[in-house]
Design a protein around this motif. Structure first.
Motif, PDB file in Angstrom:
ATOM      1  N   SER A  48      -8.053   6.767  -2.703  1.00  0.00           N
ATOM      2  CA  SER A  48      -7.472   6.995  -1.377  1.00  0.00           C
ATOM      3  C   SER A  48      -8.307   8.032  -0.638  1.00  0.00           C
TER       4      SER A  48
ATOM      5  N   LEU B 209       0.578   4.926   0.530  1.00  0.00           N
ATOM      6  CA  LEU B 209      -0.110   6.135   0.980  1.00  0.00           C
ATOM      7  C   LEU B 209       0.944   7.040   1.620  1.00  0.00           C
TER       8      LEU B 209
ATOM      9  N   LEU C 270      -7.528   3.284   2.044  1.00  0.00           N
ATOM     10  CA  LEU C 270      -7.967   2.962   0.694  1.00  0.00           C
ATOM     11  C   LEU C 270      -9.466   2.719   0.722  1.00  0.00           C
TER      12      LEU C 270
ATOM     13  N   TYR D  34      -2.226   3.323  -5.752  1.00  0.00           N
ATOM     14  CA  TYR D  34      -2.145   3.283  -4.297  1.00  0.00           C
ATOM     15  C   TYR D  34      -1.819   1.907  -3.737  1.00  0.00           C
TER      16      TYR D  34
ATOM     17  N   THR E 182       0.848  -1.188   0.000  1.00  0.00           N
ATOM     18  CA  THR E 182       0.000   0.000   0.000  1.00  0.00           C
ATOM     19  C   THR E 182       0.887   1.243   0.000  1.00  0.00           C
TER      20      THR E 182
END
Length: 854
Positions: free
Chosen positions: A645, A303, A655, A806, A301
């Motif tokens: 996101s 982010l 997410l 993402y 992931t």
């Protein structure tokens, strides 16, 4: 339910009757009067079978099929007659001259709530008599239904001969149906898209795993339905499940019982009786479930922090469901039938899941790795109620008829889920750091109401008009509450994990269809108009939503040209629509599952699909068939799952799984289907579909996935062995293919999928082989024992890859490999033979059954 009977009739072989025995599914009726038109009751009427060649005497002769006495009003009615074969009605009585009337039962078309279906009725009108007498002896005729029947607009799969699915569910049946693919979660796709599921030609709330395989008579696969069918559901096609039912006079029934290698039992009992004007049928089934699934997830992931999640899952689902069905038909006259049925399903399941999770922070923090074990314990209970009522009336002129139908399907489902997560500072097995608990309580109650009327009128010998009206109302209600449980066991409602909504959607439709033929060329032109809309409320927030879609038109064109030598070409073009569901539309973020946060998109608009298909069919001797199709589908504004996101209420990046309209999408492909009776003990059916598909996501600020060529193949092989043994082998292969879209169309509530986006991923290749052997015994092979094994080589893995800006994820699972099932079945029955016992025909000088046909 006359319409259900007509649907079942589709599964019988009609083609090439000169090389195989004609199927005995026809009906003929009429009235006997004297020369003055007065009805004659108690008149002997018999049906003589099609002429057969006497190779010794070099002449033709007749054999008897049926016999009866007319009613007091002079009416007669014969059923289970061979279709397409030359027949003779012979009518006689003391004081009247015997009269022979030659005829053939040629399949025509009748309307149903979901399109045109073959009808096998023949009205002989009024037959007038003058004196003389003859009669014949009795001959018993039988016919068998082929495993699969190919038609240009559909494939009809006969489930009775599919022994691999014995004791299973509708999903096991679909795994053996040509053109249909079933994934590990039970999601069904047809040529890579999710089709609409009908039961007996009507929409249903039943899912395929709630229908016992032994309750299914046949499955109709329609890849490009005409304007007479629902435009809703996009261009993915229709799978119509025909439930078992018969109307043979007398009584008959069957019972079965079995168990699989996981200890799950199954049982079935069915009974049918017909006397006079009433036909009654009843079926009851029990299916135990003890499925086991293993899987892994590896997800990155991207982010604020970059993390990697590695997860190992062990899932077990124990439970059962019970299925009951009762139907009644009242034959008010030879021209009018009133039918009704009721379906009841009850299920209880206890899914459990153990997930070992390791989360790594890849940004160099002080505590980069965390470990946890998540235990999921669920209780699910559901009840389904369905009712259908119909009337069919045949007018005096041949082929003109009116049908009126109504149906209801409703579900009440309750779910309780407890999630317990143990957190560790080191590997699992070390001391537990802390524990969190979360509980979810949910109820859902979807309902379908459908009303339809259809009218068919042969305007001339070559032109037929079909028209109909339909109203469909779908009501959904869902209440989902999530609670956090502290260490003292106190539960606190989590407002972020609460969804409480209700919605009502409506579709009103009308269609007209005109068919005609000029020599060997025929055409069908159809137009459907649909008006739709929905209203909905999010009860826990007070928000209200509504929308009325404008009236839309959906034309269809079908052209057919017979080429001679049992060949035919067909070209079809249709337009369909897929409207977003209420849950896809509501702008509510559901945090009830932290691993699958979902949100609707109120800006979604319907997607429209134009479909084109060119087909060629060739019938060879011995009912061997070849069907080749080329197809192209183009969709505007495709509704696809999408990952975005966001930030949760406490400021943590997350997410979110949502939906978007992609620019467009297309699928182009070619499909080959063949049935081959190689010898009298070996037959095969083979289906292969090669296709190219692409989803254009340029409007979503991300690159589109490259167009992907894929292949799906399926082979069924049946062997008749000595000693009453039958062996069946089924093999499938799926190459790398795009992830299908909109697989939650029949789910009443939030999607339960893992993190993925159909426009951004693919499924890796897989294959599998199933096998079954069946032994028949006792008199007339009334008893049978079937042993089957699915996924013999443990190769049917579901291995999926998906990505976005993402995340990046690989996700694989294996469910119930090498599952063995043993089923015992016994059938019984007594046909009505009194018709041939009422009179001693030979003693009355009725003549020789082998007399020449003039």
């Amino acid at each position: 339910m006359r319409k259900i009977f007509c649907l079942i009739l589709i599964s019988f072989a009609i083609a090439n009757t000169t090389n195989a025995q004609a199927p005995s599914i026809g009906r003929v009726y009429g009235k006997i009067t004297d020369s003055l038109g007065q009805p004659l009751g108690d008149i002997t009427a018999i049906i003589l079978k099609s002429v057969v060649t006497d190779t010794v005497a070099k002449k033709k002769k007749m054999v008897l099929l049926k016999g009866m006495d007319t009613k007091a009003n002079g009416e007669f009615n014969f059923e289970d007659l061979p279709v397409g074969a030359p027949l003779v009605l012979r009518v006689s009585s003391s004081g009247y001259k015997t009269q022979d009337l030659s005829f053939r039962i040629i399949p025509g078309n009748s309307s149903s709530p979901y399109g045109s279906m073959p009808t096998f009725d023949k009205d002989l009108g009024t037959v007038k008599l003058s004196p003389d007498i003859k009669t014949l002896g009795t001959v018993v005729v039988t016919s068998s239904t082929p495993t699969m029947k190919l038609e240009l607009d559909k494939k009809v799969f006969n489930v009775e001969k599919n022994i691999v699915s014995a004791g299973g569910t509708g999903l096991d049946v679909m795994r053996n149906v040509p053109s249909v693919n079933v994934d590990i979660d039970g999601n069904v796709t047809l040529r890579g898209a999710t089709p609409t599921i009908f039961v007996d030609g009507r929409p249903t709330t039943l899912s395929l795993d709630q229908i016992p395989a032994d309750a299914i008579e046949s499955v109709e696969v329609m890849t490009n339905p005409s304007a007479k069918y629902d435009a809703s559901g996009g261009g993915a096609g229709i799978l119509n499940i025909i439930l078992k039912k018969n109307r043979k006079k007398g009584y008959n029934g069957n019972i079965s019982g079995g168990i699989d290698s996981h200890g799950a039992p199954n049982a079935l009992a069915g009974f049918n009786i017909r006397q006079g004007k009433v036909n009654l049928s009843a079926n009851g089934m029990y299916n135990g479930i003890n499925s086991k699934t293993t899987g892994t997830t590896d997800r990155y992931t991207f982010l604020t922090d970059t993390t990697r999640l590695q997860q190992q899952d062990q899932n077990q689902n124990k439970g059962h469901f019970m299925f009951g069905q009762i139907g009644i038909d009242y034959f008010a006259s030879n021209k009018t039938t009133i039918s009704g049925s009721y379906i009841k399903v009850h299920g209880e399941f206890k899914p459990t899941d153990i997930s070992q999770i390791q989360t790594d922070s890849l940004n160099g923090f002080e505590n980069p790795t965390s470990y946890s074990t998540r235990y999921s314990d669920n209780d699910r209970v559901f009840d389904v109620n369905g009712a259908q009522l119909g009337l069919k009336h045949l007018f005096a002129n041949d082929g003109r008829q009116l049908t009126v139908d109504g149906s209801y399907f409703g579900v009440k489902a309750h779910t309780s889920a407890l999630y317990t997560t143990d957190y560790y500072t080191a590997q699992p097995g070390s001391p537990i750091d802390f524990i969190t608990q979360q509980q979810t309580l949910a109820t859902a109650a979807p309902e379908f109401f459908t009303a339809q009327t259809d009218y068919t009128d042969p305007l001339t010998r070559n032109i037929k008009l079909e028209a109909g009206l339909r109203a469909s109302i779908q009501k959904l209600s869902n209440n989902n509450n999530t609670y956090s449980i502290d260490k003292n066991g106190e539960a606190t409602l989590d407002s972020l994990g609460t969804t409480d909504y209700s919605s009502t959607s409506r579709v009103y439709a009308a269609y007209i269809n005109v068919t005609s033929s000029i020599g060997k060329f025929s055409y069908a032109l159809g137009l459907r108009a649909e008006s739709s809309g929905y209203t909905g409320d999010i009860l826990n927030t007070g928000q209200k939503f509504s929308n009325n879609y404008p009236l839309s038109l959906f034309p269809s064109i079908f052209l057919s040209q017979k080429l001679g030598h049992d060949q035919e070409l067909q070209l079809s073009a249709t337009r369909k629509v897929n409207r977003p569901g209420f849950f896809q539309l509501i702008p509510y973020t559901d945090y009830s599952d932290t691993l699958n946060i979902t949100r609707g998109n109120p800006n979604l608009i319907p997607e429209f699909t134009e479909s084109f298909e060119l087909s060629y069919i060739k019938t060879f001797p011995h009912n061997n068939t070849l069907l080749i199709s080329a197809y192209y589908k183009y969709t505007d504004d495709l509704i696809t799952r999408f990952q975005d996101s966001g930030v949760n209420p406490i400021g943590k990046p997350i997410l979110i799984n949502t939906y978007e309209n992609a620019n467009d999408a297309y699928t182009v492909g070619a499909e080959l289907t063949t049935t081959d009776n190689i010898t009298n003990w070996w037959d095969i059916s083979f289906n292969v579909n090669v296709y190219n598909s692409k989803i254009n996501t340029d409007n979503l600020n991300q690159p589109s996935q490259p167009a992907l060529w894929s292949m799906f193949g399926k082979l069924n092989s049946n062997f008749k062995l000595p000693g009453g043994l039958t062996l069946q082998l089924t093999a499938i292969y799926q190459s790398k293919t795009n992830l299908p879209v909109n697989q939650n169309s029949n789910q009443f509530g939030p999607p339960g999928s893992t993190t993925q986006s159909a426009s951004q991923g693919y499924i890796k290749p897989f294959w599998g082989i199933d096998a079954a052997v069946k032994k028949t015994f006792l008199k007339n092979n009334a008893a049978s024992l079937t042993l089957s094994m699915t996924d013999i080589f443990r190769t049917r893995w579901s291995d999926q890859y998906s990505q976005s800006n993402y995340f990046q994820q690989e996700y694989n699972r294996l469910k119930d490999p090498q599952l063995v099932r043993l089923v015992f079945a016994y059938r019984f029955g007594k046909m009505d033979l009194n018709l041939f016992k009422r009179k001693d025909m030979h003693n009355q000088g009725m003549g020789d059954a082998g007399s020449s046909l003039q």
